[in-house]
Design a protein around this motif. Structure first.
Motif, PDB file in Angstrom:
ATOM      1  N   ARG A   1      22.388 -10.146  24.361  1.00 39.91           N
ATOM      2  CA  ARG A   1      22.270 -10.222  25.619  1.00 39.91           C
ATOM      3  C   ARG A   1      23.701 -10.302  26.342  1.00 39.91           C
ATOM      4  O   ARG A   1      24.122  -9.854  27.388  1.00 39.91           O
ATOM      5  CB  ARG A   1      21.616 -11.187  26.008  1.00 39.91           C
ATOM      6  CG  ARG A   1      20.053 -11.135  25.773  1.00 39.91           C
ATOM      7  CD  ARG A   1      19.427 -12.708  26.299  1.00 39.91           C
ATOM      8  NE  ARG A   1      19.386 -12.902  27.685  1.00 39.91           N
ATOM      9  CZ  ARG A   1      19.984 -14.074  28.075  1.00 39.91           C
ATOM     10  NH1 ARG A   1      20.704 -14.841  27.354  1.00 39.91           N
ATOM     11  NH2 ARG A   1      19.894 -14.190  29.447  1.00 39.91           N
ATOM     12  N   TYR A   2      24.730 -11.018  25.266  1.00 41.37           N
ATOM     13  CA  TYR A   2      25.818 -11.191  25.825  1.00 41.37           C
ATOM     14  C   TYR A   2      26.719  -9.928  26.021  1.00 41.37           C
ATOM     15  O   TYR A   2      27.292  -9.433  26.954  1.00 41.37           O
ATOM     16  CB  TYR A   2      26.853 -12.147  25.042  1.00 41.37           C
ATOM     17  CG  TYR A   2      27.971 -12.531  25.715  1.00 41.37           C
ATOM     18  CD1 TYR A   2      28.084 -13.755  26.486  1.00 41.37           C
ATOM     19  CD2 TYR A   2      29.242 -11.945  25.294  1.00 41.37           C
ATOM     20  CE1 TYR A   2      29.511 -14.052  27.108  1.00 41.37           C
ATOM     21  CE2 TYR A   2      30.349 -12.120  25.628  1.00 41.37           C
ATOM     22  CZ  TYR A   2      30.536 -13.345  26.604  1.00 41.37           C
ATOM     23  OH  TYR A   2      31.571 -13.653  27.057  1.00 41.37           O
ATOM     24  N   GLY A   3      26.638  -9.195  24.901  1.00 43.95           N
ATOM     25  CA  GLY A   3      27.186  -7.890  25.015  1.00 43.95           C
ATOM     26  C   GLY A   3      26.783  -6.961  25.932  1.00 43.95           C
ATOM     27  O   GLY A   3      27.724  -6.170  26.423  1.00 43.95           O
ATOM     28  N   GLU A   4      25.498  -6.928  26.254  1.00 39.80           N
ATOM     29  CA  GLU A   4      24.901  -6.084  27.411  1.00 39.80           C
ATOM     30  C   GLU A   4      25.638  -6.776  28.770  1.00 39.80           C
ATOM     31  O   GLU A   4      26.016  -5.735  29.731  1.00 39.80           O
ATOM     32  CB  GLU A   4      23.412  -6.188  27.406  1.00 39.80           C
ATOM     33  CG  GLU A   4      22.750  -5.493  26.182  1.00 39.80           C
ATOM     34  CD  GLU A   4      21.451  -5.980  26.019  1.00 39.80           C
ATOM     35  OE1 GLU A   4      20.995  -6.665  26.730  1.00 39.80           O
ATOM     36  OE2 GLU A   4      20.863  -5.493  25.074  1.00 39.80           O
ATOM     37  N   ALA A   5      25.790  -7.934  29.136  1.00 37.27           N
ATOM     38  CA  ALA A   5      26.291  -8.387  30.220  1.00 37.27           C
ATOM     39  C   ALA A   5      27.699  -8.072  30.155  1.00 37.27           C
ATOM     40  O   ALA A   5      28.159  -7.739  31.540  1.00 37.27           O
ATOM     41  CB  ALA A   5      26.144 -10.073  30.217  1.00 37.27           C
ATOM     42  N   LEU A   6      28.544  -7.939  29.254  1.00 42.75           N
ATOM     43  CA  LEU A   6      29.802  -7.792  29.294  1.00 42.75           C
ATOM     44  C   LEU A   6      30.071  -6.240  29.629  1.00 42.75           C
ATOM     45  O   LEU A   6      30.672  -5.956  30.464  1.00 42.75           O
ATOM     46  CB  LEU A   6      30.364  -8.069  27.849  1.00 42.75           C
ATOM     47  CG  LEU A   6      31.959  -7.549  27.713  1.00 42.75           C
ATOM     48  CD1 LEU A   6      32.971  -8.537  28.685  1.00 42.75           C
ATOM     49  CD2 LEU A   6      32.503  -7.764  26.080  1.00 42.75           C
ATOM     50  N   GLN A   7      29.120  -5.359  29.371  1.00 40.17           N
ATOM     51  CA  GLN A   7      29.288  -3.934  29.706  1.00 40.17           C
ATOM     52  C   GLN A   7      28.801  -3.837  30.976  1.00 40.17           C
ATOM     53  O   GLN A   7      29.292  -3.042  31.766  1.00 40.17           O
ATOM     54  CB  GLN A   7      28.230  -3.344  28.769  1.00 40.17           C
ATOM     55  CG  GLN A   7      28.135  -1.489  29.148  1.00 40.17           C
ATOM     56  CD  GLN A   7      29.666  -1.030  28.888  1.00 40.17           C
ATOM     57  OE1 GLN A   7      30.241  -1.205  27.847  1.00 40.17           O
ATOM     58  NE2 GLN A   7      29.924  -0.161  30.022  1.00 40.17           N
ATOM     59  N   TRP A   8      27.847  -4.514  31.339  1.00 43.29           N
ATOM     60  CA  TRP A   8      27.773  -4.638  32.771  1.00 43.29           C
ATOM     61  C   TRP A   8      28.688  -5.161  33.985  1.00 43.29           C
ATOM     62  O   TRP A   8      28.924  -4.477  34.889  1.00 43.29           O
ATOM     63  CB  TRP A   8      26.367  -5.256  33.385  1.00 43.29           C
ATOM     64  CG  TRP A   8      25.523  -4.989  34.648  1.00 43.29           C
ATOM     65  CD1 TRP A   8      25.636  -3.792  35.161  1.00 43.29           C
ATOM     66  CD2 TRP A   8      24.751  -5.909  35.449  1.00 43.29           C
ATOM     67  NE1 TRP A   8      24.781  -3.872  36.335  1.00 43.29           N
ATOM     68  CE2 TRP A   8      24.623  -5.139  36.366  1.00 43.29           C
ATOM     69  CE3 TRP A   8      24.702  -7.301  35.187  1.00 43.29           C
ATOM     70  CZ2 TRP A   8      23.835  -5.856  37.512  1.00 43.29           C
ATOM     71  CZ3 TRP A   8      23.855  -8.020  36.469  1.00 43.29           C
ATOM     72  CH2 TRP A   8      23.372  -7.078  37.513  1.00 43.29           C
ATOM     73  N   ALA A   9      29.192  -6.120  33.219  1.00 43.49           N
ATOM     74  CA  ALA A   9      30.528  -6.582  34.125  1.00 43.49           C
ATOM     75  C   ALA A   9      31.587  -5.445  34.141  1.00 43.49           C
ATOM     76  O   ALA A   9      32.296  -5.554  35.188  1.00 43.49           O
ATOM     77  CB  ALA A   9      30.943  -7.756  33.467  1.00 43.49           C
TER      78      ALA A   9
ATOM     79  N   ILE B   1      36.209 -12.153  32.161  1.00 47.02           N
ATOM     80  CA  ILE B   1      36.325 -12.485  30.826  1.00 47.02           C
ATOM     81  C   ILE B   1      36.729 -13.817  30.486  1.00 47.02           C
ATOM     82  O   ILE B   1      36.394 -14.609  29.737  1.00 47.02           O
ATOM     83  CB  ILE B   1      37.165 -11.387  29.935  1.00 47.02           C
ATOM     84  CG1 ILE B   1      36.133 -10.137  30.112  1.00 47.02           C
ATOM     85  CG2 ILE B   1      37.609 -11.803  28.799  1.00 47.02           C
ATOM     86  CD1 ILE B   1      36.898  -8.921  29.485  1.00 47.02           C
ATOM     87  N   ALA B   2      37.908 -14.191  31.292  1.00 51.33           N
ATOM     88  CA  ALA B   2      38.431 -15.533  30.866  1.00 51.33           C
ATOM     89  C   ALA B   2      37.723 -16.800  31.492  1.00 51.33           C
ATOM     90  O   ALA B   2      37.543 -17.465  30.922  1.00 51.33           O
ATOM     91  CB  ALA B   2      39.758 -15.478  31.784  1.00 51.33           C
ATOM     92  N   VAL B   3      36.862 -16.539  32.630  1.00 56.57           N
ATOM     93  CA  VAL B   3      35.885 -17.371  32.880  1.00 56.57           C
ATOM     94  C   VAL B   3      34.828 -17.660  31.736  1.00 56.57           C
ATOM     95  O   VAL B   3      34.577 -18.811  31.392  1.00 56.57           O
ATOM     96  CB  VAL B   3      35.269 -17.296  34.260  1.00 56.57           C
ATOM     97  CG1 VAL B   3      34.159 -18.096  34.588  1.00 56.57           C
ATOM     98  CG2 VAL B   3      36.470 -17.212  35.454  1.00 56.57           C
ATOM     99  N   SER B   4      34.413 -16.384  31.216  1.00 58.35           N
ATOM    100  CA  SER B   4      33.182 -16.619  30.265  1.00 58.35           C
ATOM    101  C   SER B   4      33.491 -17.421  29.057  1.00 58.35           C
ATOM    102  O   SER B   4      33.224 -18.532  28.600  1.00 58.35           O
ATOM    103  CB  SER B   4      32.869 -15.402  29.886  1.00 58.35           C
ATOM    104  OG  SER B   4      31.742 -15.349  29.110  1.00 58.35           O
TER     105      SER B   4
END
Length: 234
Positions: free
Chosen positions: A9-17, A38-41
């Motif tokens: 899920r995290y990788g998918e969210a990064l791609q969506w971002a 990315i910094a906030v995450s």
């Protein structure tokens, strides 16, 4: 049974971002806006956050800056993530009248709302504000004209970040992001630009915090002038 800290899920969210913010820049400079989310995450992870909170860190500006809604985020990542993103959204961010009084009104409302938001959301908010405050500080140290490009300016920004630190510090004792925010505030009030307008013998922290009183007085004075001009013209 072992549960991984990070799932697909995290990788998918990064791609969506990447898709949401890939063509956006940080305000006033040639830096991809993606660097901020990315910094906030990352700060959320470092502050003890879980995957939902870290995903919300990646998506915390999706409503404000990428045309998404709570519903579209919930559809992909569930209600927990969507609620955090909605709580992190400042509805007045893109108010376009350009008036400092309008900015101040929205920020005051935003600060008041933090008292009622859950800690899960505040952990993301703290990471967001800490990164923004540190970014302002570092930019200002390198560019003397930095505050001319900012809607609020140095005095208003120093007040806002100081108030954020106070409110978030009460709700999130021990937070690493709140500590980072406090360090940034200390740096902001030491900037030469602030000391140029600082009355002799005045504590810079007190001066920054008293910005609210000074602005309210300026608004009242302006209203009185306008009333006087209107009366003299009748």
């Amino acid at each position: 049974m072992h549960h991984p800290l990070i799932t697909p899920r995290y990788g998918e969210a990064l791609q969506w971002a990447v898709e949401l913010h890939g063509d956006q820049l940080r305000p006033g400079k040639r830096v991809p806006y993606l660097s901020h989310v990315i910094a906030v995450s990352s700060l959320v992870w470092e502050d003890g956050g879980n995957e939902d909170q870290a995903i919300a860190g990646l998506l915390h500006d999706a409503i404000e800056d990428a045309g998404q809604s709570r519903a579209s985020i919930a559809h992909r990542y569930g209600d927990a993530v969507a609620d955090i993103v909605q709580h992190c959204t400042d509805p007045g961010k893109h108010d376009t009248d350009g008036q400092l009084a309008t900015w101040f009104r929205w920020k005051t409302r935003y600060l008041a709302g933090l008292a009622h938001k859950p800690e899960a959301s505040l952990l993301v908010t703290a990471a967001d504000k800490a990164h923004n405050a540190q970014d302002h500080l570092l930019d200002a140290r390198r560019d003397p004209a930095h505050w001319q490009h900012c809607r609020a300016g140095l005095e208003a920004s120093a007040w806002y970040f100081q108030r954020l630190e106070q409110v978030l510090g009460q709700r999130l004792p021990g937070s690493r992001s709140v500590e980072r925010l406090g360090q940034a505030v200390e740096g902001l009030i030491k900037l030469p630009d602030l000391h140029e307008v600082l009355p002799s013998g005045t504590d810079p922290m007190d001066w920054a915090l008293a910005y609210e009183r000074r602005l309210n007085q300026a608004i009242a004075d302006q209203a009185q002038l306008q009333q006087g001009a209107a009366a003299s013209g009748t």
